[in-house]
Design an enzyme around this catalytic site. Structure first.
Site, PDB file in Angstrom:
ATOM      1  N   GLY A 227       0.977  -1.601   0.270  1.00 21.50           N
ATOM      2  CA  GLY A 227      -0.070  -0.048   0.031  1.00 21.50           C
ATOM      3  C   GLY A 227       0.951   1.199  -0.159  1.00 21.50           C
ATOM      4  O   GLY A 227       0.249   2.532   0.697  1.00 21.50           O
ATOM      5  N   GLY A 270       3.314  -3.676  -4.517  1.00 24.63           N
ATOM      6  CA  GLY A 270       2.966  -4.229  -6.344  1.00 24.63           C
ATOM      7  C   GLY A 270       3.407  -2.817  -6.691  1.00 24.63           C
ATOM      8  O   GLY A 270       4.643  -2.409  -7.357  1.00 24.63           O
ATOM      9  N   TYR A 311     -10.873   4.438 -11.307  1.00 23.59           N
ATOM     10  CA  TYR A 311     -10.480   5.159  -9.746  1.00 23.59           C
ATOM     11  C   TYR A 311     -10.065   6.530 -10.099  1.00 23.59           C
ATOM     12  O   TYR A 311      -9.185   7.227  -8.844  1.00 23.59           O
ATOM     13  CB  TYR A 311      -9.100   4.108  -9.057  1.00 23.59           C
ATOM     14  CG  TYR A 311      -9.061   3.001  -9.794  1.00 23.59           C
ATOM     15  CD1 TYR A 311      -9.535   1.823  -8.259  1.00 23.59           C
ATOM     16  CD2 TYR A 311      -8.137   1.702  -9.682  1.00 23.59           C
ATOM     17  CE1 TYR A 311      -9.371   0.715  -8.590  1.00 23.59           C
ATOM     18  CE2 TYR A 311      -8.148   0.632  -9.902  1.00 23.59           C
ATOM     19  CZ  TYR A 311      -8.640  -0.651  -8.914  1.00 23.59           C
ATOM     20  OH  TYR A 311      -8.695  -1.064  -8.821  1.00 23.59           O
ATOM     21  N   CYS A 337     -15.183   2.800 -27.591  1.00 24.90           N
ATOM     22  CA  CYS A 337     -16.371   3.425 -28.057  1.00 24.90           C
ATOM     23  C   CYS A 337     -17.235   3.287 -26.343  1.00 24.90           C
ATOM     24  O   CYS A 337     -18.228   2.799 -26.096  1.00 24.90           O
ATOM     25  CB  CYS A 337     -16.765   2.653 -28.737  1.00 24.90           C
ATOM     26  SG  CYS A 337     -19.021   3.105 -28.791  1.00 24.90           S
TER      27      CYS A 337
END
Length: 411
Positions: A227, A270, A311, A337
């Site tokens: 995080g 990550g 997000y 689209c």
């Protein structure tokens, strides 16, 4: 990486030449940047027994996984397919943490057969595990600390209404299950969310984890998840890893002394390790003015970078076809689209058709969340290592779109 100050080069490799050679859209990753991030985290926690478990879901190309292994990390996998991918990349089973959510027990049994560390995040599955394996297989338990932390609500996973983990309020129930089945619990895990800036959030999670750990006598590690926040905008702030390392390590050493055993401390970064390493290079198809905005339409979209739409994520954009010249305000949009705004109201060097734009922070959750929506093809991936560009994934072709479709021949 400030690509403007380096005349649009990555480790000396021209980004414009890469776009010319391989076409666009194109993912480009800086391997040296990834190694530097791993080294920084190792330095920050050098006073404790640190194990880094790279979150495979962020960027799962096998070459990135091999680079992580070379740098000394393990991996965190959230699906059985990721487990197989990590094994294929050369990780030993004991280097893999398997943290599934809402999967079948058959998948968990498959992971046990492969010999990886299992992280259970709900009580029914804990009971299934006990019924089937008893105390023969070591496991970790994921707890929900009820800490509201992180950026966008969709990446805050440690609050009371999250599907992830077993509520810390259910610890007594967990302990009854552990005792009833004589479970071999060797690790506890918490993860509060992404984009966490403050060391105090990790310390708050640590205290909750320490309190729970006192109820388990045979622990070998405590897992604090990930995080850490990375910088997205110019002059943006990010997690002070050295401060987090200093404060959390001190609290961890104190707890280990009290616990009577020097435990391992695990983290599962990550985005922190790969986000800033990556660029998505796109070509300008059209510059379209309306009474409200000037749109720059590019040959990519939410099918290759969904984070801005999913997000509301900010991704810096640079026109790498222009070293100099006047700036104008544009809204960069994709060719899908759907409404797929990549960046709204951004100052760029004056844009023309054919220019190449570099979208920053595309290393994490770019390709790994990409799709064939609108039957578009996914881009190739390039890894730059030791000053050389290596293609690590070919561009998809139309045959890839048809590959698993079956023409039944009667229509």
């Amino acid at each position: 990486m400030n690509i403007e100050d380096q005349q649009f080069r990555m480790q000396g490799v021209s980004l414009n030449e890469l776009a010319k050679t391989y076409g666009t859209p194109l993912y480009v990753y800086d391997g040296q940047k990834i190694l530097e991030k791993v080294s920084l985290l190792q330095k920050a926690f050098s006073s404790v027994n640190l194990k880094i478990k790279y979150a495979t879901k962020a960027l799962s190309n096998i070459n990135i996984l091999k680079l992580m292994k070379k740098a000394g990390t393990g991996v965190d996998a959230v699906s059985i397919e990721e487990v197989h991918l990590c094994l294929h990349a050369g990780f030993d089973p004991h280097e893999i943490m398997y943290t599934p959510n809402s999967v079948s027990f058959d998948e968990i049994k498959s992971a046990v057969d492969l010999g990886v560390m299992i992280n259970i995040d709900n009580i029914p599955m804990l009971e299934h595990f006990g019924t089937f394996f008893g105390n023969e297989v070591p496991l970790c338990i994921r707890l929900n600390p009820h800490i509201l932390a992180g950026g966008n609500a969709k990446i805050s996973v440690g609050h009371i209404d999250s599907k992830f983990g077993i509520s810390i309020l259910q610890l007594k129930h967990v302990l009854k299950v552990v005792q009833a089945y004589d479970l071999n619990v060797i690790g506890l895990h918490v993860h509060t969310g992404s984009d966490i800036l403050d060391a105090e959030v990790f310390l708050k999670g640590a205290e909750i984890l320490f309190d729970a750990a006192r109820e388990f006598k045979e622990l070998k590690f405590l897992d604090f998840g990930g995080g850490f926040k990375v910088a997205y905008k110019p002059h943006d702030i990010s997690t002070d890893i050295m401060e987090v390392g200093e404060k959390v390590s001190a609290a961890f050493r104190k707890f280990c002394k009290e616990y009577g055993t020097e435990l391992e401390i695990w983290f599962e970064p990550g985005k922190f390790l790969v986000s800033e390493s990556g660029l998505l290079l796109v070509k300008v198809n059209v510059v379209k003015s309306t009474p409200a905005s000037t749109f720059v339409g590019v040959d990519s979209g939410l099918n290759h970078l969904i984070r801005p739409m999913m997000y509301d994520a900010y991704h810096d954009v640079v026109n790498i076809s222009k070293l100099e010249g006047p700036e104008r305000v544009y809204t960069i949009v994709g060719y899908i689209c759907e409404t797929d705004t990549i960046a709204a109201d951004r100052k760029l060097k004056e844009v023309q058709e054919g220019d190449i734009l570099a979208i920053k922070n595309a290393g994490a959750y770019g390709f790994s969340m990409s799709s064939n929506y609108n039957s578009r093809l996914r881009p190739p991936e390039i890894l730059i290592l030791n000053g050389k560009a290596h293609i690590i994934r070919e561009r998809e072709t139309f045959s890839d779109i048809l590959k698993n479709q079956v023409d039944i021949g009667i229509i």
